[in-house]
Design a protein around this motif. Structure first.
Motif, short mmCIF file in Angstrom:
data_model
loop_
_atom_site.label_atom_id
_atom_site.label_comp_id
_atom_site.label_asym_id
_atom_site.label_seq_id
_atom_site.Cartn_x
_atom_site.Cartn_y
_atom_site.Cartn_z
N ALA B 218 0.83 -1.21 0.00
CA ALA B 218 0.00 0.00 0.00
C ALA B 218 0.86 1.26 0.00
O ALA B 218 1.82 1.38 0.74
CB ALA B 218 -0.91 0.00 1.22
N THR B 219 0.49 2.18 -0.87
CA THR B 219 1.15 3.50 -0.87
C THR B 219 0.55 4.34 0.24
O THR B 219 -0.44 3.96 0.86
CB THR B 219 0.93 4.21 -2.21
OG1 THR B 219 -0.49 4.28 -2.42
CG2 THR B 219 1.56 3.44 -3.36
N SER B 220 1.14 5.50 0.46
CA SER B 220 0.63 6.36 1.54
C SER B 220 -0.80 6.79 1.24
O SER B 220 -1.64 6.91 2.13
CB SER B 220 1.54 7.57 1.71
OG SER B 220 1.56 8.32 0.52
N LYS B 221 -1.07 6.99 -0.04
CA LYS B 221 -2.43 7.37 -0.45
C LYS B 221 -3.41 6.26 -0.10
O LYS B 221 -4.49 6.51 0.44
CB LYS B 221 -2.42 7.63 -1.96
CG LYS B 221 -3.61 8.43 -2.43
CD LYS B 221 -3.37 8.82 -3.88
CE LYS B 221 -4.71 9.06 -4.56
NZ LYS B 221 -4.57 9.06 -6.00
N ASP B 222 -2.99 5.01 -0.44
CA ASP B 222 -3.84 3.85 -0.14
C ASP B 222 -4.10 3.73 1.34
O ASP B 222 -5.22 3.43 1.78
CB ASP B 222 -3.19 2.57 -0.64
CG ASP B 222 -3.27 2.47 -2.15
OD1 ASP B 222 -2.47 1.72 -2.73
OD2 ASP B 222 -4.13 3.15 -2.73
N LEU B 223 -3.04 4.00 2.12
CA LEU B 223 -3.20 3.90 3.57
C LEU B 223 -4.17 4.96 4.07
O LEU B 223 -4.99 4.71 4.96
CB LEU B 223 -1.84 4.06 4.25
CG LEU B 223 -0.89 2.88 4.10
CD1 LEU B 223 0.47 3.21 4.66
CD2 LEU B 223 -1.44 1.65 4.78
N GLY B 224 -4.07 6.14 3.45
CA GLY B 224 -5.02 7.20 3.81
C GLY B 224 -6.45 6.79 3.54
O GLY B 224 -7.35 6.99 4.37
N VAL B 225 -6.65 6.19 2.38
CA VAL B 225 -8.00 5.72 2.02
C VAL B 225 -8.46 4.64 2.99
O VAL B 225 -9.63 4.61 3.41
CB VAL B 225 -8.03 5.20 0.57
CG1 VAL B 225 -9.39 4.65 0.22
CG2 VAL B 225 -7.66 6.31 -0.39
N ALA B 226 -7.53 3.76 3.35
CA ALA B 226 -7.86 2.70 4.31
C ALA B 226 -8.30 3.28 5.64
O ALA B 226 -9.27 2.82 6.25
CB ALA B 226 -6.68 1.77 4.50
N MET B 227 -7.57 4.30 6.07
CA MET B 227 -7.92 4.95 7.33
C MET B 227 -9.30 5.59 7.24
O MET B 227 -10.11 5.50 8.16
CB MET B 227 -6.87 6.00 7.70
CG MET B 227 -5.71 5.37 8.44
SD MET B 227 -4.25 6.40 8.57
CE MET B 227 -4.89 7.92 9.14
#
Lengths: 308, 375
Positions: B218-227
């Motif tokens: 996961a990229t940081s963007k993906d992690l943001g979306v996950a959060m």
């Protein structure tokens, strides 16, 4: 193969792939069914027709009461199980003696249904002669103007062609024409006859055809019919685009065999074309002013620009 | 004399043979009034000529006549077939049949074009081609050919990896074999997830794309979306969700509320408000509903007065609506509640027409436009 539950082994996968809709389809499989109280006559009849279509059909054991004209669902289910899109169901009752129902499916749902009464039946064993090889593609002859004029007969002709046509063959061995089916239509009956083709010598390259009747032979009468609606028929007859041959436009070949193409361009303003600049032809600023003064005094003539 | 007789006999014999032979080599011509129509691809002949009705109907002449019809048809077809382009294979002459002209319905509908999966699209864009892999692979360690997949491959792997070195940076008490197994399970699960995602995409269903593939990918963007997803999946849709220490709520995610335009013509706004008004403010008096309501109230009160009970504000324990005396009487008679009410209603209506609201022992039957009780 886009299924959520994947097939567990390659054999299962192959079976599923076989049943998928395809661009070039499999040969239509046929199901031969009969009821519990059909009697020997109709059973013999259905067995004989099955013998003609051995390769692509299944003869099932006697079924519980099926009424295709009332409730088609059990028939559809059976056809779906066996992946068959044609079926023939033989019954016998007091009201409908010697009944034969021919049916066609599209996408596992009923397309056409026709009920025929069988008369004057003579089976394969009634003709004591040598028969043809199994799975032979028959030549079909349809006689009688009814097959062109009457709707019922027209549809029946289509169903019969579908039924007996067999494999969609591309190459046929010249010695392989053995079977001939004749359907003659009069006002009330359709006479079905089946012959063996004998190719005799004639003086020319093309042989002389002689026929020998091998059976089965029956006289059919149309009873009830249930044909598909026009839009369903249209849907079912839709052919894939791959099989349609499209014209190639704007391409041609000249005498020498070179390929020529044709390009369509937008209208070009020839006045604005980028050409080589000739300094001598350039109008100097002094000259330009003079011409402008002239233009302002006199009435300006519209310039004619030839547009090709 | 005898010789000439003999010669004559022989001559006649020869003549007989010649006539026989010529008879055998009969013509292959087929002449019909209306030309026969062919669909050579289907080996089909259509004969549109009128039939000799007598010959067909008479059962004696029928077989011969039908056979002659068939023979003519097949002869004409054979002439057509023999003229087709042919080729020889294995001592047999084959003829290529042309395409069929009869329109026959298909068995199944035309298959729809399958959309390319994510990988297939990538491969196509990059220009990758499928390379055929061998079933067996040479294994340097085991010094033999090992299958690329399957039971035997697993066995071979076990043979090779009977011991595992523990590298310096790894916790020495960790079970390396279990870790390998776990990683394999994760890979299998990921593959399965991606397969299902491809199917969902082709069927145009939505699939969440975060939280399943694992942290490494996961990229940081993906992690943001996950959060964001994890916050949104609460009861208050993330609005009253307390943040963790050092948690930064990602901005710009979630559905933006669409406000209507303040400027521009107010026709749509006016229309909306008028519709609301229509529903709320009803000037018209629905006479029948009002009447029925009134009748019902009075009936209930009368009944209760007789019985001497309280008006039940809540639903009765027995369930269902309040049934009056005459309702029960009617049901006993077998007429049903509605029938008796219908009769009573017609009486009331008749009274209405004459004059005044015919109140009294009227019974409500049919629901007027479904608004009687609910209204």
């Amino acid at each position: 193969m886009q299924r959520v539950v994947k097939p567990k082994n390659p054999r299962a996968k192959r079976a599923l792939v076989k049943r998928e809709p395809k661009i070039i389809e499999n040969t239509k499989q046929c199901l031969f069914l009969h009821g519990k109280k059909t009697g020997e006559f109709m059973r013999k009849c259905i067995k004989d027709i099955y013998a003609l279509k051995r390769q692509d059909s299944k003869l099932l054991q006697s079924q519980d009461q099926l009424l295709p004209f009332e409730d088609i669902l059990p028939v559809e289910r059976l056809a779906h199980e066996h992946d068959a899109s044609l079926f023939a169901y033989a019954t016998h009752s007091k009201k409908r003696p010697n009944n034969l129902i021919l049916g066609r499916m599209f996408n596992h749902h009923i397309l056409d249904l026709i009920e025929l009464g069988v008369d004057n039946y003579l089976g394969l064993e009634d003709f004591k002669n040598k028969k043809i090889t199994v799975g032979n593609k028959p030549c079909m002859v349809f006689c009688g103007t009814q097959f062109e004029d009457l709707v019922d007969y027209k549809n029946l002709k289509n169903i019969l062609i579908d039924f007996f046509r067999g494999v969609e063959a591309t190459d046929v061995r010249l010695q392989g024409f053995e079977h001939a089916l004749l359907f003659t239509a009069t006002d009330d009956t359709i006479y079905m006859r089946s012959y063996k083709i004998l190719l005799k010598k004639s003086g020319t390259r093309i042989p002389r055809v002689e026929l020998e009747e091998i059976g089965p032979c029956m006289d059919l009468k149309i009873r009830r019919t249930k044909f598909a609606s026009d839009d369903l028929k249209k849907k079912a007859c839709r052919q894939p685009k791959h099989l349609k041959i499209g014209k190639k436009k704007n391409q041609s070949r000249d005498v020498f065999g070179t390929k020529l193409g044709r390009i369509h361009m937008t209208k070009q303003d020839l006045g604005q074309l980028q050409t080589r600049k000739m300094k001598a032809l350039k109008k100097s600023s002094a000259k330009a002013k003079a011409t402008n003064n002239e233009a302002s005094t006199s009435t300006a003539e519209p310039m004619e620009v030839s547009q090709e | 004399m005898a010789a000439t007789e003999d010669q004559l006999a022989r001559l006649s014999k020869v003549k007989d043979i010649i006539t026989k032979a010529s008879q055998e080599l009969k013509s292959i011509e087929v002449n019909r009034e209306i030309d026969l129509e062919f669909d050579v691809g289907n080996l089909l002949v259509t004969d549109k000529n009128t039939l000799d009705e007598e010959a067909v109907y008479d059962p004696d002449t029928r077989p011969a006549y039908l056979q002659s019809l068939a023979r003519d048809g097949i002869q004409a077809l054979m002439s057509k077939v023999w003229d087709l382009p042919s080729h020889t294979e294995d001592n047999a002459v084959f003829v290529t049949l042309p395409k069929t002209t009869t329109v026959l319905p298909r068995e199944k509908p035309v298959p729809k074009e399958k959309a390319l999966t994510k990988w297939e699209q990538f491969a196509r864009d990059k220009g990758l081609t499928k390379k055929k892999k061998d079933k067996k692979v040479w294994d340097h360690i085991l010094k033999r050919w090992v299958p690329r997949f399957g039971m035997k491959k697993v066995q071979a792997d076990k043979e090779k990896n009977w011991v595992k070195e523990v590298p310096g940076n790894v916790d020495p008490y960790e079970d390396m074999f279990a870790k390998e197994k776990e990683l394999k399970r994760e890979r299998v699960a990921k593959n399965e997830y991606q397969r299902l995602r491809n199917i969902a995409k082709s069927r145009k269903l939505k699939v969440p794309n975060v939280g399943v593939t694992g942290n490494d990918l996961a990229t940081s963007k993906d992690l943001g979306v996950a959060m964001h997803h994890s916050r949104f999946a609460t009861a208050s849709k993330g609005k009253f969700q307390p943040t963790l220490p050092n948690e930064q709520v990602p901005k710009g995610l979630g559905k933006k509320r669409k406000h209507e335009q303040i400027t521009g013509d107010g026709r749509a706004e006016k229309k909306r408000y008028m519709e609301v008004l229509k529903k709320v403010e009803k000037n018209e008096l629905n006479l029948s509903t009002a009447v029925h309501k009134q009748i019902r109230e009075e009936n209930i009160e009368a009944d209760l007065a007789k019985k001497g009970g309280k008006k039940q504000l809540r639903r009765s324990k027995a369930g269902g609506r309040h049934r009056t005396r005459s309702d029960h009487r009617a049901s006993k008679l077998g007429k049903g509640i509605h029938e008796s009410r219908k009769q009573k209603i017609s009486k009331i209506k008749a009274k209405q027409e004459t004059g005044g609201l015919g109140l009294g022992k009227g019974r409500r039957t049919e629901r007027t436009g479904g608004k009687g009780k609910k209204g």
